[in-house]
Motif scaffolding. Structure first.
Motif, short mmCIF file in Angstrom:
data_model
loop_
_atom_site.label_atom_id
_atom_site.label_comp_id
_atom_site.label_asym_id
_atom_site.label_seq_id
_atom_site.Cartn_x
_atom_site.Cartn_y
_atom_site.Cartn_z
N GLU A 1 36.33 -7.68 23.12
CA GLU A 1 35.08 -8.40 23.00
C GLU A 1 35.29 -9.77 23.65
O GLU A 1 36.31 -10.42 23.40
CB GLU A 1 34.69 -8.55 21.54
N GLN B 1 39.94 -1.91 23.13
CA GLN B 1 38.54 -2.29 22.99
C GLN B 1 38.52 -3.81 22.88
O GLN B 1 39.17 -4.38 21.99
CB GLN B 1 37.92 -1.66 21.75
N SER C 1 25.73 -1.81 23.58
CA SER C 1 25.40 -1.32 22.24
C SER C 1 24.15 -0.44 22.31
O SER C 1 23.43 -0.43 23.32
CB SER C 1 25.15 -2.50 21.30
N LYS D 1 39.71 -5.81 19.75
CA LYS D 1 39.14 -5.25 18.53
C LYS D 1 39.93 -4.03 18.04
O LYS D 1 40.11 -3.85 16.85
CB LYS D 1 37.68 -4.83 18.77
N SER E 1 30.07 -9.61 24.60
CA SER E 1 30.02 -8.32 25.28
C SER E 1 31.26 -7.49 24.93
O SER E 1 32.32 -8.03 24.67
CB SER E 1 29.96 -8.52 26.79
N MET E 2 31.09 -6.16 24.98
CA MET E 2 32.18 -5.25 24.66
C MET E 2 32.69 -4.58 25.94
O MET E 2 31.91 -4.28 26.84
CB MET E 2 31.71 -4.18 23.69
N TYR E 3 33.99 -4.31 25.96
CA TYR E 3 34.64 -3.69 27.10
C TYR E 3 35.70 -2.72 26.61
O TYR E 3 36.30 -2.94 25.56
CB TYR E 3 35.33 -4.74 27.98
#
Length: 97
Positions: free
Chosen positions: A56, A54, A85, A40, A2-4
């Motif tokens: 992950e 950013q 996404s 990231k 997941s991205m944050y």
């Protein structure tokens, strides 16, 4: 994974010790790696936040551990935003009943 986005603001302590920022950034990346969080991208920001990361990670619990470990250093206040996404967004919207 997941991205944050981690929206960060310096505390008074963080500003007073700003020259230590390069070593704090290295320590933060090390903490992230140990916890299974990948930084990231990182940006210096102007406006409401001082910098933005950013991230992950596999789940919210992992991000929470990372954010809390950063908070213990006393230099930052953070706001965490979960990102989805394009593919996730379409899946979510297509599942609306």
């Amino acid at each position: 994974m997941s991205m944050y986005m981690l929206l960060c603001s310096y505390t008074d302590q963080g500003v007073r010790t700003i020259k230590e920022m390069p070593s704090r950034r290295a320590a933060s990346r090390e903490k992230a790696s140990k916890l299974g969080v990948e930084i990231k991208n990182a940006w210096l920001a102007l406006g409401a936040y001082d910098f933005i990361l950013q991230l992950e990670a596999r789940d919210e619990e992992t991000v929470a551990k990372f954010v809390l470990s950063l908070a213990t250093m006393g230099n930052l206040r953070t706001t965490t935003v979960r990102l989805f996404s394009d593919a996730d967004y379409e899946k979510i919207v297509n599942g609306i009943v």
